[in-house]
Write a protein that holds these residues in place. Structure first.
Motif, short mmCIF file in Angstrom:
data_model
loop_
_atom_site.label_atom_id
_atom_site.label_comp_id
_atom_site.label_asym_id
_atom_site.label_seq_id
_atom_site.Cartn_x
_atom_site.Cartn_y
_atom_site.Cartn_z
N THR A 4 0.80 -1.23 0.00
CA THR A 4 0.00 0.00 0.00
C THR A 4 0.84 1.28 0.00
OG1 THR A 4 -0.16 -0.12 2.40
CG2 THR A 4 -1.99 -1.07 1.15
N SER A 5 2.19 1.13 -0.05
CA SER A 5 3.01 2.34 -0.09
C SER A 5 4.22 2.09 -1.00
CB SER A 5 3.51 2.71 1.32
OG SER A 5 4.45 1.74 1.76
N ILE A 6 4.85 3.19 -1.43
CA ILE A 6 6.05 3.08 -2.26
C ILE A 6 7.17 2.39 -1.48
CG2 ILE A 6 7.87 4.45 -3.41
CD1 ILE A 6 5.34 4.22 -5.07
N GLU A 7 7.23 2.67 -0.19
CA GLU A 7 8.23 2.03 0.67
C GLU A 7 8.05 0.50 0.65
OE1 GLU A 7 10.38 3.81 3.00
OE2 GLU A 7 11.12 2.06 4.09
N GLU A 8 6.81 0.05 0.79
CA GLU A 8 6.53 -1.40 0.76
C GLU A 8 6.83 -1.99 -0.61
OE1 GLU A 8 3.03 -1.40 4.19
OE2 GLU A 8 2.48 -1.79 2.10
N LEU A 9 6.51 -1.22 -1.64
CA LEU A 9 6.81 -1.69 -2.99
C LEU A 9 8.32 -1.83 -3.19
CD1 LEU A 9 5.96 -2.39 -5.89
CD2 LEU A 9 5.91 0.05 -6.39
N TYR A 10 9.06 -0.84 -2.69
CA TYR A 10 10.52 -0.87 -2.78
C TYR A 10 11.08 -2.12 -2.10
CZ TYR A 10 15.38 0.78 -2.19
OH TYR A 10 16.74 0.90 -2.19
N ILE A 11 10.56 -2.42 -0.93
CA ILE A 11 10.99 -3.61 -0.20
C ILE A 11 10.69 -4.88 -1.01
CG2 ILE A 11 10.57 -5.02 1.88
CD1 ILE A 11 10.12 -2.27 3.37
N ALA A 12 9.49 -4.93 -1.57
CA ALA A 12 9.12 -6.10 -2.38
C ALA A 12 10.04 -6.24 -3.59
CB ALA A 12 7.66 -5.98 -2.83
N GLU A 13 10.40 -5.12 -4.20
CA GLU A 13 11.30 -5.16 -5.36
C GLU A 13 12.70 -5.63 -4.94
OE1 GLU A 13 10.68 -4.81 -8.51
OE2 GLU A 13 8.83 -3.65 -8.67
N LEU A 14 13.17 -5.15 -3.81
CA LEU A 14 14.49 -5.58 -3.32
C LEU A 14 14.48 -7.07 -3.03
CD1 LEU A 14 15.34 -2.68 -0.82
CD2 LEU A 14 16.53 -3.15 -2.98
N GLN A 15 13.41 -7.55 -2.42
CA GLN A 15 13.32 -8.97 -2.10
C GLN A 15 13.21 -9.81 -3.38
OE1 GLN A 15 9.94 -8.79 0.54
NE2 GLN A 15 11.23 -8.98 2.36
N ASP A 16 12.52 -9.29 -4.37
CA ASP A 16 12.43 -9.99 -5.65
C ASP A 16 13.81 -10.10 -6.29
OD1 ASP A 16 10.54 -10.92 -8.02
OD2 ASP A 16 12.06 -9.60 -8.87
N LEU A 17 14.55 -9.00 -6.26
CA LEU A 17 15.91 -9.00 -6.81
C LEU A 17 16.82 -9.96 -6.03
CD1 LEU A 17 16.56 -5.25 -7.66
CD2 LEU A 17 16.93 -7.16 -9.22
N TYR A 18 16.66 -9.93 -4.72
CA TYR A 18 17.48 -10.81 -3.87
C TYR A 18 17.22 -12.28 -4.23
CZ TYR A 18 19.67 -12.83 0.27
OH TYR A 18 20.47 -13.55 1.11
N SER A 19 15.95 -12.60 -4.40
CA SER A 19 15.58 -13.96 -4.77
C SER A 19 16.11 -14.31 -6.17
CB SER A 19 14.05 -14.10 -4.74
OG SER A 19 13.64 -15.27 -5.40
N ALA A 20 15.94 -13.37 -7.10
CA ALA A 20 16.42 -13.62 -8.46
C ALA A 20 17.92 -13.86 -8.47
CB ALA A 20 16.06 -12.44 -9.35
N GLU A 21 18.68 -12.95 -7.81
CA GLU A 21 20.13 -13.07 -7.79
C GLU A 21 20.57 -14.39 -7.13
OE1 GLU A 21 21.84 -11.35 -9.55
OE2 GLU A 21 21.39 -9.21 -9.45
N SER A 22 19.88 -14.78 -6.07
CA SER A 22 20.24 -16.02 -5.38
C SER A 22 20.02 -17.23 -6.30
CB SER A 22 19.42 -16.19 -4.11
OG SER A 22 19.57 -15.06 -3.28
N GLN A 23 18.89 -17.23 -6.99
CA GLN A 23 18.61 -18.34 -7.91
C GLN A 23 19.63 -18.38 -9.04
OE1 GLN A 23 14.39 -19.02 -9.03
NE2 GLN A 23 13.93 -17.32 -7.66
N ILE A 24 19.99 -17.18 -9.55
CA ILE A 24 20.94 -17.10 -10.65
C ILE A 24 22.32 -17.60 -10.20
CG2 ILE A 24 22.17 -15.49 -12.18
CD1 ILE A 24 19.40 -13.85 -12.08
#
Ligand code: FE
Ligand code: FE
Ligand code: ZN
Ligand code: FE
Length: 217
Positions: A4-24
């Motif tokens: 519900t906020s840009i801050e929460e979206l930013y966190i979700a994006e960081l976590q998505d990147l973290y997951s992507a990088e880990s899988q890669i």
């Protein structure tokens, strides 16, 4: 979890990147092992080291924000890694596999670039200036990795010098290739390039004359 906020979206994006990088980073050793072309192998190996640094950068940002970097699995990276695995199981070691894996690697690098560019925009609007620097470092590495993949794909195809160019007649002229180009053994069956070279005098593309004649060439 509802965002519900840009801050929460930013966190979700960081976590998505973290997951992507880990899988890669988990999948890269298998890719490196599967590739034959030395330049491609080496650039993937170098990028694996960079990928580990990228994971550390996201970790550092998450520590500063006092959030868990885990918690949002990147489904896209999962699919991209699966596609690379599929290529390995559907091909033998050699030029075809290496070519296919350049396609897989290019997809990964472009996906990551989109993720970092998005995260950087959000960090800008949230004014996390030190995050922007860290994320930009990773973004530069992804861009460089993507262009190395493209160079590798061209070298594997024997296209460091462009060999296919339109002539003044508007048709394609394809030169014959020396043996063993790109570091692979010459295939037993003629490849597409060899077939076109053998067929050089016969225009496989409809030229303007044949179109004017209204017939097939
Ligand atoms: Fe990465
Ligand atoms: Fe994702
Ligand atoms: Zn990604
Ligand atoms: Fe990457």
């Amino acid at each position: 979890m509802k965002i519900t906020s840009i801050e929460e979206l930013y966190i979700a994006e960081l976590q998505d990147l973290y997951s992507a990088e880990s899988q890669i980073s988990e999948s890269l050793p298998k890719l490196i092992e599967a590739v034959q072309n030395e330049d491609f192998k080496q650039s993937l190996t170098a990028h694996l080291e960079e990928t580990k640094q990228q994971i550390q950068r996201i970790k550092q940002i998450c520590e500063e924000m006092e959030i868990d970097p885990e918690g949002n699995e990147c489904e896209a990276a999962k699919g991209l890694v699966q596609e690379a695995d599929e290529i390995i199981s559907e091909t033998d070691p050699g030029m075809i596999r290496d070519t296919a894996l350049t396609g897989a690697a290019q997809r990964v690098e472009f996906y990551e670039q989109a993720g970092y560019e998005t995260a950087i925009r959000l960090a800008e609007s949230l004014q996390y200036f030190n995050h922007i620097d860290l994320l930009n470092e990773s973004l530069s590495e992804e861009r460089a990795a993507a262009s190395k993949v493209v160079s590798a794909a061209m070298a594997i195809a024997g296209e460091t010098e462009p060999d296919t160019m339109p002539t003044h007649e508007g048709r394609l002229k394809v030169e014959g290739k020396p043996e063993g180009i790109g570091g692979y053994a010459r295939p037993e069956t003629p490849d597409a390039h060899a077939m076109i070279a053998a067929d050089d005098e016969e225009n496989i593309y409809q030229d303007e004359d044949s179109v004017a004649r209204g017939g097939t060439s």
